[in-house]
Design a protein around this motif. Structure first.
Motif, PDB file in Angstrom:
ATOM      1  N   ASP A  63       3.608   9.511  -1.883  1.00 28.68           N
ATOM      2  CA  ASP A  63       2.946  10.441  -0.955  1.00 28.68           C
ATOM      3  C   ASP A  63       1.444  10.203  -0.915  1.00 28.68           C
ATOM      4  O   ASP A  63       0.645  11.140  -0.943  1.00 28.68           O
ATOM      5  CB  ASP A  63       3.218  11.897  -1.357  1.00 28.68           C
ATOM      6  CG  ASP A  63       4.669  12.277  -1.127  1.00 28.68           C
ATOM      7  OD1 ASP A  63       5.307  11.636  -0.276  1.00 28.68           O
ATOM      8  OD2 ASP A  63       5.151  13.204  -1.784  1.00 28.68           O
ATOM      9  N   PHE A  64       1.034   8.930  -0.833  1.00 28.50           N
ATOM     10  CA  PHE A  64      -0.389   8.613  -0.860  1.00 28.50           C
ATOM     11  C   PHE A  64      -1.106   9.238   0.342  1.00 28.50           C
ATOM     12  O   PHE A  64      -0.634   9.170   1.464  1.00 28.50           O
ATOM     13  CB  PHE A  64      -0.589   7.094  -0.843  1.00 28.50           C
ATOM     14  CG  PHE A  64      -2.035   6.682  -0.890  1.00 28.50           C
ATOM     15  CD1 PHE A  64      -2.741   6.753  -2.070  1.00 28.50           C
ATOM     16  CD2 PHE A  64      -2.684   6.255   0.257  1.00 28.50           C
ATOM     17  CE1 PHE A  64      -4.069   6.379  -2.125  1.00 28.50           C
ATOM     18  CE2 PHE A  64      -4.010   5.894   0.219  1.00 28.50           C
ATOM     19  CZ  PHE A  64      -4.701   5.951  -0.971  1.00 28.50           C
ATOM     20  N   GLY A  65      -2.261   9.848   0.077  1.00 28.36           N
ATOM     21  CA  GLY A  65      -3.069  10.447   1.141  1.00 28.36           C
ATOM     22  C   GLY A  65      -2.941  11.945   1.244  1.00 28.36           C
ATOM     23  O   GLY A  65      -3.713  12.586   1.947  1.00 28.36           O
ATOM     24  N   THR A  66      -1.962  12.547   0.525  1.00 25.61           N
ATOM     25  CA  THR A  66      -1.779  14.004   0.615  1.00 25.61           C
ATOM     26  C   THR A  66      -2.359  14.720  -0.591  1.00 25.61           C
ATOM     27  O   THR A  66      -2.304  15.939  -0.667  1.00 25.61           O
ATOM     28  CB  THR A  66      -0.284  14.355   0.716  1.00 25.61           C
ATOM     29  OG1 THR A  66       0.382  13.898  -0.470  1.00 25.61           O
ATOM     30  CG2 THR A  66       0.343  13.700   1.921  1.00 25.61           C
ATOM     31  N   GLY A  67      -2.898  13.973  -1.562  1.00 23.85           N
ATOM     32  CA  GLY A  67      -3.439  14.608  -2.763  1.00 23.85           C
ATOM     33  C   GLY A  67      -4.940  14.573  -2.783  1.00 23.85           C
ATOM     34  O   GLY A  67      -5.595  15.122  -1.913  1.00 23.85           O
ATOM     35  N   TYR A  68      -5.505  13.856  -3.752  1.00 23.02           N
ATOM     36  CA  TYR A  68      -6.950  13.830  -3.925  1.00 23.02           C
ATOM     37  C   TYR A  68      -7.591  12.907  -2.904  1.00 23.02           C
ATOM     38  O   TYR A  68      -7.097  11.811  -2.628  1.00 23.02           O
ATOM     39  CB  TYR A  68      -7.310  13.365  -5.344  1.00 23.02           C
ATOM     40  CG  TYR A  68      -7.057  14.426  -6.371  1.00 23.02           C
ATOM     41  CD1 TYR A  68      -8.102  15.178  -6.890  1.00 23.02           C
ATOM     42  CD2 TYR A  68      -5.764  14.706  -6.806  1.00 23.02           C
ATOM     43  CE1 TYR A  68      -7.875  16.158  -7.826  1.00 23.02           C
ATOM     44  CE2 TYR A  68      -5.524  15.698  -7.742  1.00 23.02           C
ATOM     45  CZ  TYR A  68      -6.596  16.421  -8.255  1.00 23.02           C
ATOM     46  OH  TYR A  68      -6.363  17.393  -9.168  1.00 23.02           O
ATOM     47  N   SER A  69      -8.741  13.367  -2.342  1.00 28.27           N
ATOM     48  CA  SER A  69      -9.413  12.560  -1.324  1.00 28.27           C
ATOM     49  C   SER A  69     -10.235  11.447  -1.938  1.00 28.27           C
ATOM     50  O   SER A  69     -10.613  10.506  -1.258  1.00 28.27           O
ATOM     51  CB  SER A  69     -10.328  13.452  -0.465  1.00 28.27           C
ATOM     52  OG  SER A  69     -11.278  14.121  -1.276  1.00 28.27           O
ATOM     53  N   SER A  70     -10.562  11.543  -3.240  1.00 31.12           N
ATOM     54  CA  SER A  70     -11.323  10.489  -3.888  1.00 31.12           C
ATOM     55  C   SER A  70     -10.432   9.277  -4.105  1.00 31.12           C
ATOM     56  O   SER A  70      -9.274   9.395  -4.502  1.00 31.12           O
ATOM     57  CB  SER A  70     -11.877  10.975  -5.223  1.00 31.12           C
ATOM     58  OG  SER A  70     -12.467   9.905  -5.925  1.00 31.12           O
ATOM     59  N   LEU A  71     -10.976   8.091  -3.873  1.00 28.79           N
ATOM     60  CA  LEU A  71     -10.195   6.859  -4.035  1.00 28.79           C
ATOM     61  C   LEU A  71     -10.578   6.116  -5.307  1.00 28.79           C
ATOM     62  O   LEU A  71     -10.155   4.996  -5.519  1.00 28.79           O
ATOM     63  CB  LEU A  71     -10.414   5.948  -2.823  1.00 28.79           C
ATOM     64  CG  LEU A  71     -10.083   6.569  -1.460  1.00 28.79           C
ATOM     65  CD1 LEU A  71     -10.355   5.551  -0.357  1.00 28.79           C
ATOM     66  CD2 LEU A  71      -8.642   7.036  -1.397  1.00 28.79           C
ATOM     67  N   ALA A  72     -11.389   6.791  -6.156  1.00 30.66           N
ATOM     68  CA  ALA A  72     -11.887   6.100  -7.340  1.00 30.66           C
ATOM     69  C   ALA A  72     -10.751   5.680  -8.269  1.00 30.66           C
ATOM     70  O   ALA A  72     -10.840   4.665  -8.955  1.00 30.66           O
ATOM     71  CB  ALA A  72     -12.878   6.999  -8.093  1.00 30.66           C
ATOM     72  N   TYR A  73      -9.661   6.459  -8.296  1.00 28.97           N
ATOM     73  CA  TYR A  73      -8.601   6.143  -9.246  1.00 28.97           C
ATOM     74  C   TYR A  73      -7.887   4.843  -8.896  1.00 28.97           C
ATOM     75  O   TYR A  73      -7.213   4.248  -9.740  1.00 28.97           O
ATOM     76  CB  TYR A  73      -7.600   7.295  -9.347  1.00 28.97           C
ATOM     77  CG  TYR A  73      -6.760   7.523  -8.115  1.00 28.97           C
ATOM     78  CD1 TYR A  73      -5.622   6.768  -7.881  1.00 28.97           C
ATOM     79  CD2 TYR A  73      -7.097   8.491  -7.178  1.00 28.97           C
ATOM     80  CE1 TYR A  73      -4.839   6.970  -6.775  1.00 28.97           C
ATOM     81  CE2 TYR A  73      -6.327   8.704  -6.060  1.00 28.97           C
ATOM     82  CZ  TYR A  73      -5.198   7.943  -5.857  1.00 28.97           C
ATOM     83  OH  TYR A  73      -4.437   8.135  -4.746  1.00 28.97           O
ATOM     84  N   LEU A  74      -8.007   4.372  -7.649  1.00 35.83           N
ATOM     85  CA  LEU A  74      -7.368   3.105  -7.286  1.00 35.83           C
ATOM     86  C   LEU A  74      -7.944   1.952  -8.097  1.00 35.83           C
ATOM     87  O   LEU A  74      -7.278   0.946  -8.326  1.00 35.83           O
ATOM     88  CB  LEU A  74      -7.544   2.834  -5.792  1.00 35.83           C
ATOM     89  CG  LEU A  74      -6.777   3.777  -4.846  1.00 35.83           C
ATOM     90  CD1 LEU A  74      -7.043   3.397  -3.408  1.00 35.83           C
ATOM     91  CD2 LEU A  74      -5.287   3.752  -5.137  1.00 35.83           C
ATOM     92  N   CYS A  75      -9.217   2.104  -8.499  1.00 30.25           N
ATOM     93  CA  CYS A  75      -9.838   1.081  -9.330  1.00 30.25           C
ATOM     94  C   CYS A  75      -9.618   1.353 -10.809  1.00 30.25           C
ATOM     95  O   CYS A  75      -9.739   0.458 -11.635  1.00 30.25           O
ATOM     96  CB  CYS A  75     -11.341   1.020  -9.048  1.00 30.25           C
ATOM     97  SG  CYS A  75     -11.750   0.654  -7.329  1.00 30.25           S
ATOM     98  N   THR A  76      -9.291   2.613 -11.149  1.00 26.78           N
ATOM     99  CA  THR A  76      -9.152   2.999 -12.554  1.00 26.78           C
ATOM    100  C   THR A  76      -7.761   2.706 -13.087  1.00 26.78           C
ATOM    101  O   THR A  76      -7.602   2.221 -14.205  1.00 26.78           O
ATOM    102  CB  THR A  76      -9.468   4.499 -12.728  1.00 26.78           C
ATOM    103  OG1 THR A  76     -10.768   4.765 -12.201  1.00 26.78           O
ATOM    104  CG2 THR A  76      -9.391   4.903 -14.190  1.00 26.78           C
ATOM    105  N   PHE A  77      -6.745   3.008 -12.276  1.00 26.49           N
ATOM    106  CA  PHE A  77      -5.374   2.894 -12.754  1.00 26.49           C
ATOM    107  C   PHE A  77      -4.733   1.579 -12.293  1.00 26.49           C
ATOM    108  O   PHE A  77      -5.027   1.087 -11.201  1.00 26.49           O
ATOM    109  CB  PHE A  77      -4.541   4.074 -12.245  1.00 26.49           C
ATOM    110  CG  PHE A  77      -5.019   5.402 -12.742  1.00 26.49           C
ATOM    111  CD1 PHE A  77      -4.780   5.800 -14.041  1.00 26.49           C
ATOM    112  CD2 PHE A  77      -5.731   6.254 -11.914  1.00 26.49           C
ATOM    113  CE1 PHE A  77      -5.220   7.020 -14.510  1.00 26.49           C
ATOM    114  CE2 PHE A  77      -6.182   7.476 -12.368  1.00 26.49           C
ATOM    115  CZ  PHE A  77      -5.925   7.857 -13.675  1.00 26.49           C
ATOM    116  N   PRO A  78      -3.848   1.028 -13.111  1.00 31.22           N
ATOM    117  CA  PRO A  78      -3.195  -0.243 -12.769  1.00 31.22           C
ATOM    118  C   PRO A  78      -2.042  -0.017 -11.790  1.00 31.22           C
ATOM    119  O   PRO A  78      -0.923   0.264 -12.200  1.00 31.22           O
ATOM    120  CB  PRO A  78      -2.693  -0.759 -14.126  1.00 31.22           C
ATOM    121  CG  PRO A  78      -2.446   0.490 -14.920  1.00 31.22           C
ATOM    122  CD  PRO A  78      -3.471   1.487 -14.465  1.00 31.22           C
ATOM    123  N   LEU A  79      -2.279  -0.164 -10.505  1.00 34.66           N
ATOM    124  CA  LEU A  79      -1.283   0.143  -9.479  1.00 34.66           C
ATOM    125  C   LEU A  79      -0.789  -1.126  -8.791  1.00 34.66           C
ATOM    126  O   LEU A  79      -1.476  -2.154  -8.769  1.00 34.66           O
ATOM    127  CB  LEU A  79      -1.887   1.093  -8.440  1.00 34.66           C
ATOM    128  CG  LEU A  79      -2.505   2.394  -8.991  1.00 34.66           C
ATOM    129  CD1 LEU A  79      -3.146   3.190  -7.876  1.00 34.66           C
ATOM    130  CD2 LEU A  79      -1.450   3.205  -9.721  1.00 34.66           C
TER     131      LEU A  79
END
Length: 865
Positions: free
Chosen positions: A758-774
Motif C-alpha cells: 500500500d505504498f503512498g497511503t502512509g507516511y509522506s516522507s520518503l527518507a525511509y526508502l534510503c534507510t531500509f533495505p527494500l
C-alpha cells in the motif's frame, strides 16, 4: 585573542540543557581555579619590566574594553569566532607593564565589554572570563620564562611576546573546543586544527602590530599619528572588501536557496529551503507561513536541532495577519525586525516562542499577500539583525512571492496540503463506505460522553450486524458485497440527524452514535427508519438484487458509564438480538452480558479457532505484465468459522494483534507459504522460479524471533530465500525504526526480499526508502481504482513507478479488476499486477496448477504459458 560566541557556546548550550550545563560549569570552575592559582603563585611575584609606560592598569583595562568593541566576526562551521584587537595590547603590554597588572587589565576590561556591550550573561560570560584569565596568565608566564635572563627591549623580547600571544590563542581555542565537545557529547578532533588554522595567523599579525606600536610609542610617540593613517586605510579597504564579498555571497546563496523550492518532494524542498535560509542569516530558526485564499494558514519551520515541520495547519491564522499589519505600520515597507518602532506584534510573537530576536518579511505581490518569511535567534556575538540582513530577507521574500504568484510553487504546496488532508481523512474513515471507522467513532463517542457529563444530555449507541450478507458475498462475489455495504451505509446515514454519526466497524458490522437527549422512544423511531430502509431491495448490478436484515443492539449512556463499556453493552445487546432470531432489535439491560447469551470472548474464540485448525492459507497470483505469465502469488490467511463461515481478515487480524496471537498466525502462514512455493516448479521452464509474498504484522517486524522463524521455514521447505518476499506497510515500518531496521537487515542477510505494501497511503516522507533495505513497492488499490478517472491517481501512480525505477525496485499494482486498469499500469511501467481480473484468492492446489503450467481452473484467467 578569540572568544566563544553565541554561535558556539550559546547555541550548543541550548541543545544540552539536560545535564550538560552542569558539566560546563564544572569546566569553567576548573579553568578559573587553575588560572587563579597560577596567577597568585607565579604571576604576582614576577618583576616589572625595566621600561614602563606611565599609564595605570585601569587605563589599560579601558583600552582592553575598547578592543573588545572593535572586533572582526568570522564564521567557522557552526561557530562564530570573534577576533579583537586585544592581542595588539597584550603584545605591547608584555614589554611595558607589570605582568600582574597586564593580566588584571585584560580580564577586567574584556569582561566589562562582554557584559555591557555584547550582553553576555551566565555560563557564557563566566566561561569566557575563566578562559581569558587562564590564557592571559599562561601568556605572561611563558613570556617571563623566555626572557628571564634578558634585559631591555630587543628582538628576543619581541619573539617571546609573539609566542606569548600564540599561547593565549591556543589556550582559548582549546577551551572552546572542550566546551563544544561537552555539549555534543563527543570530541571531533578534526575541528581543533581548523580552529587553530583560522585564529593563529590573525593573532600573530595582531601581536606584530602591537610590537610596532610599542616601539613607536617608546622611540617617537608623535609617529603614532602617522601609523594611524595606513591602519585606517587598511581597515577601510578590508571593510569594503568584506562588504563586496558579502554581497557576492548573498547573491549566490539567494540563487541556491530559492532554487531548493523546486527540488524533491514539497516537504523535503521546504525543509531544505528553510535550513538554507537559517544558514544564510546565521539564525536558529526560519519559518514560512502561507495564507490560503479561504482564510486558512500553514506553517513550515526549520529550527536548530529539531526535525523540520512542513505545511502544518496554523491554529491561529490571525496572528500571521497581525504580523502583516506589523510590517506595514512599523516601517511602511514589507519587512521589519524586533525592537523596531511599531513592531509590537513581532515582539510578542518572538517572545511567545522564546526567540531573543527576529525579523519578518511579507510575501506580497500586486493585490495579494501570500504569507510571511521569518528568521530568528541570531547566532554569534552580533547583537541582532541589521539593515543589511533586512534588505537580504526582503529580497528572499520577493523571490518566494514571485514563485507563488506564478502559481507553480503554490500549486505544488496546495497539492501536498490536500494530499495530507486526504491521507488524514483516510486514516479516520472506512475506505469502502466513506463512513467514519472504529477509531473516529470511539473518539466521537468519548467526546459525546464528556459533553453529556456537563449538560446531562446522554447519548445512545446502536451496534448493527447485517443478517444475510455472507450469502450475497459468496453467491455474487466480492464486488456485489461491496455494492451492498456501500448502499446500506448510504441509507443508514440518511436515517440519522446531521449531528449523529454512522460508522463501519469492519466486515458487515456498523455502529451509530445518537446524540442526547434521547430515550427509548427516540431510539425506536431511528430503528423504525433503519428497518424501513432494510425492506427495500438493493440493486447489485447486472440485474441482481438482494435484501438483507440486521440484528441491532442498543445501549443508552448514563453518568456511570465510559465509552468502552457503552459500546460493549451495545455489542452484547446486538449479539442477544442475533441469538433471539436475527432481524430484531434489543436494548441492553443489566445482567444481559452475564446470562451466556452474549457472544463469547473474541480472544478465546480466536485461540480456539487456531487450536482446531480453522485457519487456512489462500493464494492470489501475481502476473508479470511483460510476459503475461504468473510470476508468483501472495499468501492470504483465511478463517473458516464453524458457524459464521469465512470471516474476512480485517475482522480478526486487529484482534490477533491485540491478543498476541498474530505471531502464531504469522508463523503458520509463513510455513505454509514456503512449503507451497517449494512445489511451484516447472522442470522445462528456464525462467525465474515463482515468488511467494507474505505479510508481516507490526509485531513481527520488530520481534527479533521473526528472523529465526523465517530461517526455519525456509530450511524446512528447502526454499530458495530469494523466492520469499516479506510485505510490510509504511505505517508499521515507522513505528519502531531501530528495531525494524535491525530485523530487516538480518532478514536481508538470509537472502529474502522486502516489499512495501500500500505504498503512498502512509507516511509522506520518503527518507525511509534510503534507510531500509527494500526490493519492491506495491501501488495501493486506492490509486489503481482512480486510474483514468482521477488525475491525481495517475500522477501518484506514475510517480511511484518512476521512483521505484530510479531506486532499482520492482513495482506491483494491486486491485486490478478491469482490462483498462491492466493496460494503464502496464503503460506506466509497472512490473507486476494482481487483482480479481486475473484471479481471486484460491486454495493451495488451485494455485499449484497455475504455477506448474497445468490447465487453469475455472475463474482463474492467468495465462500459464
Amino acid at each position: 585573542m578569540t572568544t566563544m560566541t553565541n554561535g558556539g557556546l550559546a547555541a550548543d548550550i541550548r541543545r544540552f540543557r539536560m545535564g550538560s550545563v552542569q558539566r560546563v560549569w564544572v569546566l569553567t570552575a576548573s579553568l578559573a581555579t587553575a588560572a587563579a592559582t597560577l596567577f597568585v603563585i607565579v604571576v604576582q611575584p614576577l618583576p616589572t619590566p625595566a621600561t614602563t609606560v606611565a599609564l595605570p592598569w585601569v587605563g589599560w583595562a579601558v583600552a582592553f574594553a575598547i578592543s573588545e568593541v572593535i572586533v572582526v566576526h568570522v564564521p567557522f562551521q557552526r561557530e562564530a569566532h570573534t577576533f579583537s584587537l586585544g592581542d595588539v595590547l597584550l603584545a605591547a603590554g608584555m614589554l611595558v607593564i607589570a605582568p600582574a597588572d597586564l593580566v588584571l587589565a585584560q580580564v577586567v576590561g574584556a569582561g566589562v565589554a562582554l557584559l555591557l556591550y555584547r550582553r553576555q550573561r551566565g555560563t557564557k560570560l563566566a566561561f569566557n572570563a575563566a578562559a581569558l584569565l587562564l590564557g592571559s596568565t599562561l601568556a605572561v608566564i611563558v613570556f617571563a620564562a623566555l626572557t628571564d635572563e634578558q634585559a631591555g627591549s630587543n628582538p628576543w623580547h619581541w619573539l617571546a611576546a609573539l609566542v606569548a600571544v600564540l599561547v593565549l590563542t591556543v589556550t582559548s581555542d582549546v577551551c572552546i573546543f572542550a566546551v563544544i565537545s561537552l555539549s555534543e557529547g563527543r570530541a571531533d578532533w578534526r575541528r581543533l586544527p581548523g580552529m587553530l588554522t583560522l585564529s593563529l595567523p590573525f593573532s600573530l599579525g595582531a601581536g606584530a602590530v602591537g610590537l610596532v606600536v610599542e616601539r613607536t610609542a617608546m622611540d617617537d610617540p608623535a609617529a603614532l599619528a602617522l601609523l594611524a593613517v595606513p591602519t585606517g586605510l587598511v581597515f577601510a579597504a578590508y571593510r569594503a572588501y568584506t562588504r563586496a564579498r558579502k554581497q557576492e555571497e548573498n547573491l549566490r546563496v539567494l540563487h541556491e536557496t530559492t532554487s531548493l523550492l523546486y527540488t524533491g518532494d514539497a516537504d523535503t524542498a521546504l525543509g531544505q529551503f528553510l535550513a538554507a535560509v537559517r544558514n544564510a542569516f546565521a539564525a536558529g530558526v526560519a519559518e514560512l507561513v502561507l495564507l490560503g485564499e479561504d482564510g486558512s494558514a500553514t506553517l513550515s519551520r526549520s529550527r536548530d536541532g529539531q526535525e523540520p515541520v512542513a505545511l502544518a495547519p496554523l491554529e491561529d491564522p490571525e496572528q500571521a495577519t497581525r504580523l502583516v499589519d506589523c510590517c506595514a505600520t512599523a516601517t511602511g515597507t514589507s519587512t521589519t525586525r524586533t525592537g523596531a518602532a511599531g513592531g509590537q506584534a513581532l515582539d510578542r510573537y518572538a517572545a511567545d516562542r522564546g526567540l531573543k530576536d527576529a525579523m519578518v518579511s511579507v510575501l506580497g505581490t500586486e493585490g495579494r499577500t501570500h504569507g510571511l518569511l521569518l528568521v530568528g535567534d541570531r547566532l554569534g556575538d552580533v547583537a541582532t539583525f541589521d539593515r543589511n540582513d533586512l534588505a537580504l530577507l526582503e529580497t528572499f521574500a520577493r523571490h518566494v512571492a514571485t514563485s507563488l504568484e506564478r502559481g507553480r510553487l503554490e500549486h505544488d504546496l496546495r497539492q501536498v496540503t490536500d494530499l495530507k488532508e486526504k491521507l488524514r481523512h483516510q486514516a479516520m474513515h472506512d475506505a469502502l463506505t466513506g463512513l467514519p471507522n472504529r477509531t473516529l467513532f470511539l473518539d466521537r463517542t468519548e467526546h459525546a460522553l464528556a459533553l453529556a457529563g456537563r449538560n446531562g444530555l446522554w447519548p445512545a449507541v446502536l451496534y448493527i450486524d447485517l443478517d444475510g450478507f455472507k450469502p450475497v458475498n459468496d453467491t455474487h462475489g466480492h464486488e456485489a458485497g461491496d455494492v451492498l455495504l456501500r448502499a446500506f451505509a448510504e441509507r443508514l446515514h440518511g436515517c440519522l440527524r446531521a449531528a449523529d454519526t454512522a460508522a463501519r466497524l469492519g466486515g458487515d458490522e456498523f455502529a451509530v452514535l445518537l446524540h442526547g437527549p434521547i430515550d427509548e422512544s427516540g431510539v425506536q423511531r431511528v430503528l423504525d427508519r433503519i428497518r424501513a430502509e432494510l425492506t427495500l431491495p438493493i440493486d447489485l448490478g447486472a440485474g441482481r438484487v438482494a435484501t438483507v436484515g440486521a440484528s441491532i443492539g442498543v445501549a443508552i449512556a448514563d453518568a456511570a458509564i465510559d465509552v468502552g463499556t457503552l459500546v460493549q453493552h451495545a455489542d452484547a445487546a446486538m449479539y442477544a438480538a442475533k441469538r433471539g432470531g436475527r432481524g430484531i432489535s434489543r436494548f441492553y439491560e443489566p445482567g444481559l452480558g452475564e446470562d451466556g447469551s452474549t457472544r463469547p470472548d473474541p480472544g478465546a474464540e480466536l485461540a480456539a479457532g487456531l487450536a482446531r485448525g480453522e485457519f487456512t492459507v489462500h493464494y492470489q497470483p501475481l502476473v508479470d505484465l511483460r510476459t503475461g505469465r504468473a510470476a508468483g502469488a501472495e499468501a492470504l490467511v483465511r478463517w473458516e468459522h464453524p458457524t459464521d463461515g469465512f470471516r474476512p481478515p480485517d475482522t480478526f487480524i486487529p484482534l490477533a494483534e491485540d491478543t498476541g496471537l498474530i505471531a502464531e498466525i504469522g508463523a503458520f502462514v509463513l510455513r505454509d507459504a514456503c512449503r507451497q512455493a517449494a512445489r511451484w516448479t516447472r522442470p522445462d521452464d528456464d525462467g525465474p522460479a515463482p515468488m511467494v509474498t507474505v505479510n508481516l504484522s507490526a509485531q513481527e517486524v520488530t520481534d527479533p524471533r521473526t528472523v529465526e522463524q523465517v530461517r526455519a521455514a525456509l530450511a524446512e521447505a528447502k526454499l530458495d530465500p530469494y523466492r520469499l518476499v516479506l510485505e510490510i506497510t509504511e505505517t508499521v515500518l515507522m513505528q519502531d525504526r531501530e528495531a525494524a531496521t535491525r530485523n530487516l537487515r538480518d532478514l536481508k542477510a538470509l537472502g529474502v526480499r522486502v516489499a512495501i505494501d500500500d505504498f503512498g497511503t502512509g507516511y509522506s516522507s520518503l527518507a525511509y526508502l534510503c534507510t531500509f533495505p527494500l526490493d519492491m513497492l506495491k501501488v495501493a488499490r486506492e490509486f489503481v481504482d482512480g486510474l483514468g478517472r482521477d488525475a491525481n491517481a495517475d500522477v501518484v501512480t506514475r510517480a511511484v513507478v518512476d521512483l521505484a525505477g530510479a531506486l532499482g525496485l520492482l513495482t506491483v499494482a494491486e486491485g486490478i479488476e478491469t482490462a483498462h486498469q491492466q493496460e494503464h499500469v502496464a503503460q506506466l511501467g509497472c512490473d507486476l499486477a494482481q487483482g480479481y481480473l486475473f484471479s481471486r484468492p484460491v486454495d493451495a492446489e488451485t494455485v499449484l496448477a497455475v504455477m506448474t503450467g497445468e490447465a487453469a481452473p475455472a475463474g482463474v484467467v492467468v495465462p500459464t504459458a
